[in-house]
Design a protein around this motif. Structure first.
Motif, mmCIF file in Angstrom:
data_model
loop_
_atom_site.group_PDB
_atom_site.id
_atom_site.type_symbol
_atom_site.label_atom_id
_atom_site.label_comp_id
_atom_site.label_asym_id
_atom_site.label_seq_id
_atom_site.Cartn_x
_atom_site.Cartn_y
_atom_site.Cartn_z
ATOM 1 N N GLY A 18 45.270 1.827 47.209
ATOM 2 C CA GLY A 18 45.740 1.026 48.404
ATOM 3 C C GLY A 18 45.226 1.193 49.760
ATOM 4 O O GLY A 18 44.602 0.394 50.489
ATOM 5 N N GLN A 19 45.254 2.703 49.782
ATOM 6 C CA GLN A 19 44.177 3.243 50.991
ATOM 7 C C GLN A 19 42.882 2.647 51.109
ATOM 8 O O GLN A 19 42.246 2.198 52.197
ATOM 9 N N VAL A 20 42.290 2.681 50.159
ATOM 10 C CA VAL A 20 40.858 2.121 49.823
ATOM 11 C C VAL A 20 40.693 0.709 50.176
ATOM 12 O O VAL A 20 39.847 0.597 50.866
ATOM 13 N N LEU A 21 41.639 0.017 49.663
ATOM 14 C CA LEU A 21 41.570 -1.352 49.914
ATOM 15 C C LEU A 21 41.866 -1.763 51.437
ATOM 16 O O LEU A 21 41.101 -2.618 52.160
ATOM 17 N N PHE A 22 42.699 -1.122 52.083
ATOM 18 C CA PHE A 22 42.844 -1.114 53.417
ATOM 19 C C PHE A 22 41.548 -0.847 54.300
ATOM 20 O O PHE A 22 41.181 -1.431 55.284
ATOM 21 N N TYR A 23 41.102 0.222 54.112
ATOM 22 C CA TYR A 23 40.065 0.750 54.841
ATOM 23 C C TYR A 23 38.705 0.009 54.425
ATOM 24 O O TYR A 23 38.004 -0.333 55.435
ATOM 25 N N LEU B 253 20.748 0.021 63.046
ATOM 26 C CA LEU B 253 21.205 1.286 62.927
ATOM 27 C C LEU B 253 22.781 1.038 62.476
ATOM 28 O O LEU B 253 23.360 1.798 61.523
ATOM 29 N N PRO B 254 23.646 0.361 63.344
ATOM 30 C CA PRO B 254 25.144 0.109 62.842
ATOM 31 C C PRO B 254 25.246 -0.352 61.473
ATOM 32 O O PRO B 254 26.328 0.202 60.782
ATOM 33 N N PHE B 255 24.308 -1.346 61.057
ATOM 34 C CA PHE B 255 24.420 -1.938 59.790
ATOM 35 C C PHE B 255 24.316 -0.715 58.627
ATOM 36 O O PHE B 255 25.057 -0.609 57.634
ATOM 37 N N ILE B 256 23.185 0.078 58.768
ATOM 38 C CA ILE B 256 23.013 1.427 57.947
ATOM 39 C C ILE B 256 24.117 2.211 57.922
ATOM 40 O O ILE B 256 24.553 2.611 56.884
ATOM 41 N N ALA B 257 24.898 2.529 59.084
ATOM 42 C CA ALA B 257 25.891 3.387 59.212
ATOM 43 C C ALA B 257 27.267 2.762 58.270
ATOM 44 O O ALA B 257 27.809 3.556 57.982
ATOM 45 N N THR B 258 27.380 1.682 58.275
ATOM 46 C CA THR B 258 28.738 0.815 57.658
ATOM 47 C C THR B 258 28.426 1.113 56.080
ATOM 48 O O THR B 258 29.270 1.283 55.388
ATOM 49 N N LEU B 259 26.956 0.913 55.810
ATOM 50 C CA LEU B 259 26.738 1.067 54.262
ATOM 51 C C LEU B 259 26.782 2.600 53.914
ATOM 52 O O LEU B 259 27.485 2.697 52.959
ATOM 53 N N GLY B 260 26.704 3.504 54.911
ATOM 54 C CA GLY B 260 26.876 4.944 54.441
ATOM 55 C C GLY B 260 28.448 5.120 54.555
ATOM 56 O O GLY B 260 28.872 5.843 53.892
ATOM 57 N N ALA B 261 29.106 4.574 55.364
ATOM 58 C CA ALA B 261 30.734 4.614 55.519
ATOM 59 C C ALA B 261 31.044 4.237 54.319
ATOM 60 O O ALA B 261 32.269 4.645 53.848
ATOM 61 N N PHE B 262 30.800 3.049 53.725
ATOM 62 C CA PHE B 262 31.383 2.788 52.170
ATOM 63 C C PHE B 262 30.994 3.631 51.295
ATOM 64 O O PHE B 262 31.924 3.987 50.532
ATOM 65 N N ALA C 275 38.655 -3.143 53.683
ATOM 66 C CA ALA C 275 38.653 -4.474 54.618
ATOM 67 C C ALA C 275 38.242 -4.406 55.913
ATOM 68 O O ALA C 275 37.362 -5.290 56.307
ATOM 69 N N GLY C 276 38.579 -3.140 56.517
ATOM 70 C CA GLY C 276 38.238 -3.126 57.969
ATOM 71 C C GLY C 276 36.532 -2.770 58.176
ATOM 72 O O GLY C 276 35.758 -3.464 58.840
ATOM 73 N N LEU C 277 36.008 -2.182 56.943
ATOM 74 C CA LEU C 277 34.643 -1.706 57.033
ATOM 75 C C LEU C 277 34.017 -2.975 56.568
ATOM 76 O O LEU C 277 32.712 -3.156 57.075
ATOM 77 N N SER C 278 34.552 -3.962 55.750
ATOM 78 C CA SER C 278 33.851 -5.252 55.350
ATOM 79 C C SER C 278 33.539 -6.079 56.800
ATOM 80 O O SER C 278 32.497 -6.637 56.837
ATOM 81 N N LEU C 279 34.528 -6.229 57.360
ATOM 82 C CA LEU C 279 34.148 -6.944 58.667
ATOM 83 C C LEU C 279 33.234 -6.444 59.555
ATOM 84 O O LEU C 279 32.227 -7.258 60.017
ATOM 85 N N ALA C 280 33.212 -4.948 59.692
ATOM 86 C CA ALA C 280 32.313 -4.280 60.442
ATOM 87 C C ALA C 280 30.705 -4.509 59.837
ATOM 88 O O ALA C 280 29.919 -4.750 60.646
ATOM 89 N N THR C 281 30.741 -4.376 58.476
ATOM 90 C CA THR C 281 29.304 -4.723 57.697
ATOM 91 C C THR C 281 29.006 -6.085 57.976
ATOM 92 O O THR C 281 27.531 -6.180 58.213
ATOM 93 N N ILE C 282 29.776 -7.068 57.924
ATOM 94 C CA ILE C 282 29.315 -8.313 58.201
ATOM 95 C C ILE C 282 28.907 -8.496 59.432
ATOM 96 O O ILE C 282 27.731 -9.327 59.657
#
Length: 275
Positions: free
Chosen positions: A242-247, A219-228, A249-256
């Motif tokens: 710039g804000q999209v790239l900043f946020y 479920l956390p992986f599906i939630a990160t995809l929905g967050a993207f 980057a954090g979502l990318s780490l959580a998705t991985i």
């Protein structure tokens, strides 16, 4: 009766307090200090205009005299008035008078006073002497006209343009934003939703039950995809790149991290099923 006598005496004394000008003379000297012209000033006869060159100096001397008392008087105020009848410009130059009534004034064209109005070569200035004292009648003496060289134009101040009327400002507004046609919007909407269609198709090929998808490992992986997807929608509505790239980057780490856990959970489930 005594009061009336005092008033008559005061009026007689005020009438007797008359000022006169004595020993009035002007002298013109050149740049070397040599005398060019020297004449007495007559208060009854018109004199020849006083003509000065660019390097000449005018020296004016006189004595303020009380006619009745027969002695010099120091007036309260003494002014030289320069007046241009053509332009209407005028200037007042105070003159210092000693206690014995004698005065001396110098006009050096190399350093003209600020009270001197702008001049033209063919237009003389009317020169007069104005004298006033509280205990004497005012005195105005007409002096010879003053013919001066044409004055130079005043220097232009660097901020002069700021004090002139500026052109009227006309605001040009951008036209309203045009929305793309509905078919184009539908195509791009389909492109955005295509990854979810592919994901659902892949899920259909995997023998995973729906309750298992909502397990703590997947479920956390599906939630990160929905967050993207939500981040991209927010970028389209309000956020900047710039804000999209900043946020992102954090979502990318959580998705991985969550994706690795989800793959590990699916792999362990398959391995256990095969055993």
């Amino acid at each position: 009766m005594r009061c009336l006598f005092s008033l008559l005496l005061l009026a007689a004394s005020a009438r007797a307090a008359i000022l006169t000008l004595q020993s009035a003379r002007f002298i013109i000297t050149d740049a070397k200090g040599e005398q060019v012209r020297s004449e007495p000033i007559s208060t009854t006869h018109a004199a020849k205009p006083i003509e000065l060159g660019k390097s000449d100096t005018l020296k004016l001397t006189f004595q303020v005299f009380d006619k009745e008392e027969g002695q010099g008087v120091q007036p309260h105020q003494t002014f030289l008035r320069f007046y241009d009848e053509v332009s209407g410009e005028e200037g007042l130059q105070p003159v210092r008078v000693a206690s014995n009534g004698k005065a001396k004034f110098e006009l050096n064209l190399a350093k003209p006073p600020l009270s001197l109005p702008p001049t033209k070569a063919d237009t003389p200035l009317k020169l007069s002497l104005i004298i006033g004292a509280p205990s004497h009648s005012p005195l105005t003496v007409k002096l010879p006209d003053l013919l001066l060289p044409a004055s130079q134009a005043p220097p232009v101040h660097p901020d002069e343009a700021s004090f002139h009327p500026l052109p009227e400002i006309h605001h040009t507004f951008r036209p309203d934003q045009k929305l793309p046609p509905r078919p184009i919007s539908a195509v791009f909407t389909a492109v955005v939703l295509a990854p979810w269609v592919v994901l659902l198709g892949l899920w259909s090929q995997v023998s995973i039950r729906v309750p298992y998808i909502f397990s703590p490992s997947i479920l956390p992986f599906i939630a990160t995809l929905g967050a993207f997807e939500g981040l991209l929608f927010a970028y389209w509505v309000d956020l900047k790149l710039g804000q999209v790239l900043f946020y992102g980057a954090g979502l990318s780490l959580a998705t991985i991290f969550t994706g690795k856990n989800a793959l590990a959970a699916i792999g362990s489930r398959r391995t256990g099923k095969g055993n």
